[in-house]
Design a protein around this motif. Structure first.
Motif, mmCIF file in Angstrom:
data_model
loop_
_atom_site.group_PDB
_atom_site.id
_atom_site.type_symbol
_atom_site.label_atom_id
_atom_site.label_comp_id
_atom_site.label_asym_id
_atom_site.label_seq_id
_atom_site.Cartn_x
_atom_site.Cartn_y
_atom_site.Cartn_z
ATOM 1 N N GLN A 196 0.816 -1.216 0.000
ATOM 2 C CA GLN A 196 0.000 0.000 0.000
ATOM 3 C C GLN A 196 0.851 1.268 0.000
ATOM 4 O OE1 GLN A 196 -3.181 0.285 -0.539
ATOM 5 N NE2 GLN A 196 -3.613 -1.916 -0.551
ATOM 6 N N VAL A 197 1.866 1.276 -0.872
ATOM 7 C CA VAL A 197 2.731 2.455 -0.971
ATOM 8 C C VAL A 197 2.667 3.113 -2.347
ATOM 9 C CG1 VAL A 197 4.320 1.689 0.819
ATOM 10 C CG2 VAL A 197 4.735 1.004 -1.552
ATOM 11 N N ASN A 198 2.158 2.394 -3.344
ATOM 12 C CA ASN A 198 2.121 2.948 -4.702
ATOM 13 C C ASN A 198 0.722 3.455 -5.035
ATOM 14 O OD1 ASN A 198 4.842 2.233 -5.208
ATOM 15 N ND2 ASN A 198 4.205 0.133 -5.696
ATOM 16 N N PRO A 199 0.590 4.666 -5.552
ATOM 17 C CA PRO A 199 -0.728 5.212 -5.896
ATOM 18 C C PRO A 199 -1.232 4.656 -7.231
ATOM 19 C CG PRO A 199 0.959 6.823 -6.410
ATOM 20 C CD PRO A 199 1.673 5.648 -5.789
ATOM 21 N N LEU A 333 -13.811 4.515 -5.249
ATOM 22 C CA LEU A 333 -12.376 4.629 -5.492
ATOM 23 C C LEU A 333 -11.774 5.776 -4.683
ATOM 24 C CD1 LEU A 333 -12.329 3.991 -9.342
ATOM 25 C CD2 LEU A 333 -11.282 2.529 -7.598
ATOM 26 N N LYS A 334 -12.474 6.903 -4.655
ATOM 27 C CA LYS A 334 -11.959 8.055 -3.902
ATOM 28 C C LYS A 334 -11.858 7.734 -2.413
ATOM 29 C CE LYS A 334 -14.837 11.114 -5.794
ATOM 30 N NZ LYS A 334 -15.468 12.432 -6.090
ATOM 31 N N ARG A 335 -12.818 6.988 -1.900
ATOM 32 C CA ARG A 335 -12.766 6.609 -0.484
ATOM 33 C C ARG A 335 -11.544 5.743 -0.197
ATOM 34 N NH1 ARG A 335 -17.267 2.879 2.701
ATOM 35 N NH2 ARG A 335 -16.139 2.768 4.695
ATOM 36 N N LEU A 336 -11.242 4.821 -1.101
ATOM 37 C CA LEU A 336 -10.113 3.926 -0.890
ATOM 38 C C LEU A 336 -8.780 4.641 -1.066
ATOM 39 C CD1 LEU A 336 -11.428 0.707 -2.683
ATOM 40 C CD2 LEU A 336 -11.051 0.991 -0.223
ATOM 41 N N VAL A 337 -8.647 5.433 -2.119
ATOM 42 C CA VAL A 337 -7.345 6.060 -2.361
ATOM 43 C C VAL A 337 -7.015 7.091 -1.283
ATOM 44 C CG1 VAL A 337 -7.596 5.662 -4.846
ATOM 45 C CG2 VAL A 337 -8.179 7.908 -3.898
ATOM 46 N N ALA A 338 -8.039 7.618 -0.599
ATOM 47 C CA ALA A 338 -7.812 8.657 0.404
ATOM 48 C C ALA A 338 -7.438 8.098 1.771
ATOM 49 C CB ALA A 338 -9.064 9.528 0.531
#
Length: 387
Positions: A196-199, A333-338
């Motif tokens: 969980q380090v790469n966007p 997706l926005k919830r997860l990436v944030a």
């Protein structure tokens, strides 16, 4: 028996995995590839397995005979209009499949799509144990296919489907026919977990309307508007590549979305990502999604028929949104990436969920089913192989 054992795709990969597991358990296994268009299989096949090709098309397809239109109206024509792979079934290909199954005398024949299932139901001798394997939900088929399934699948010793939802559908259509639910297995459950380090968001599948990448791209445009450091990588090939490339350009996403084509290192690509996106309009059982879950990736998915809800628990190992809801997918997706902590928590739950699809869990169910059928155990519709 499968359409193209030399091709790529989730169904081919899972059938090869199943064959490899069966030969490892001591069974004599033969893979029948109805057509062949490549020099070598794309997935590793155990050398103890016999690989048979019925129609070699490496030099191109031969034209059908002058009487093709008339032949379509004759009793010999089995594959109906609406079969997703109907274009493969030229006169020569269909006759080759019919001739092969007609010549069998014993053993277990597993066929893996409606065209082959219908050929087996109508041409395989009763001395052979016939199992129809369905990789797609019933409602995804056009009426031409559903009508033939209802008419002929009752001849099978067993119909095997991937999910409980599919099982309920087929049992309603085929009362009295044994319909069992056995999921496909991932090729390996213990995989490298995402750190969980790469966007990076990953999606994979054939570039066809079914996979809904035309819905995913505008959804990701909303993600980029708030999180411009994130990237979407789509793996796969298919006829919609040009249209999807145009959509990427239309949304100004040239630096953010890439069509990566086919890859032989998908496991590493998944381990290097942080989210998996499933944008399909329909599925059978989304195996690449489950492969992603083995890498501890949380999933944002359309709640399409069927598969995602049979695997995911909304809010636990992924987020489910209404089918074709672009804004809903964008919000998930926005919830997860944030929220990295959320991704880590859901990712661990996803990896745990994926263990139900490990080969050592799934393959004994096939072994048990084949053994019981070989012993003459042909019970009614409530039959389930022991776990």
């Amino acid at each position: 028996m499968m359409l193209h054992a030399y091709g790529m795709g989730g169904t081919i990969r899972t059938v090869v995995n199943q064959a490899n597991a069966m030969v490892a358990l001591g069974h004599e296994v033969e893979i029948v590839s109805v057509v062949r268009r490549r020099e070598a299989p794309q997935f590793a096949i155990d050398p103890r397995i016999s690989l048979v090709t019925l129609v070699d098309q490496r030099d191109g397809r031969r034209p059908d005979s002058f009487g093709r239109k008339a032949w379509r109206r004759l009793r010999g024509k089995i594959v109906p209009r609406g079969e997703f792979a109907a274009d493969y079934f030229t006169e020569r290909v269909e006759w080759a499949a019919m001739e092969y199954v007609s010549g069998l005398r014993d053993g277990v024949l597993v066929t893996t799509r409606p065209a082959l299932n219908l050929i087996s139901a109508r041409r395989t001798p009763r001395s052979v144990i016939r199992v129809a394997q369905e990789h797609m939900n019933l409602s995804a088929y056009p009426e031409t296919i559903r009508r033939e399934i209802a008419r002929h699948y009752g001849r099978f010793d067993c119909v095997a489907v991937l999910t409980r939802t599919n099982q309920a559908e087929y049992r309603r259509l085929l009362p009295g026919t044994p319909v069992v639910q056995i999921p496909n297995a991932v090729h390996k459950a213990d995989q490298e977990h995402s750190r969980q380090v790469n966007p990076v968001v990953v999606a994979a599948g054939r570039l066809v309307p079914q996979k809904g990448f035309d819905l995913l791209i505008p959804a990701f445009a909303q993600v980029v508007a708030e999180r411009p450091e994130w990237r979407l990588r789509i793996f796969g090939t298919g006829p919609r590549r040009t249209q999807l490339a145009g959509l990427i350009e239309q949304h100004g996403l040239g630096e953010h979305v890439s069509l990566r084509g086919r890859t032989e290192r998908l496991d590493q690509e998944l381990a290097d990502a942080s989210v998996y996106a499933l944008s399909s309009r329909f599925e059978g059982l989304p195996m690449v999604m489950i492969e992603a879950m083995t890498h501890a990736l949380p999933v944002a998915a359309f709640d399409c028929p069927t598969g995602p809800r049979d695997v995911l628990t909304d809010g636990v190992d992924g987020l489910l949104v209404p089918p074709r809801d672009v804004d809903g997918l964008a919000a998930a997706l926005k919830r997860l990436v944030a929220d990295r902590d959320l991704r880590l928590r859901m990712g661990l739950a996803a990896a745990e969920t994926s263990r139900a699809y490990a080969p050592e869990v799934v393959m004994p169910r096939w072994d048990d089913l084949f053994s019981r059928l070989a012993e003459g155990d042909r019970p009614g519709a409530r039959f389930e192989p022991s776990l």
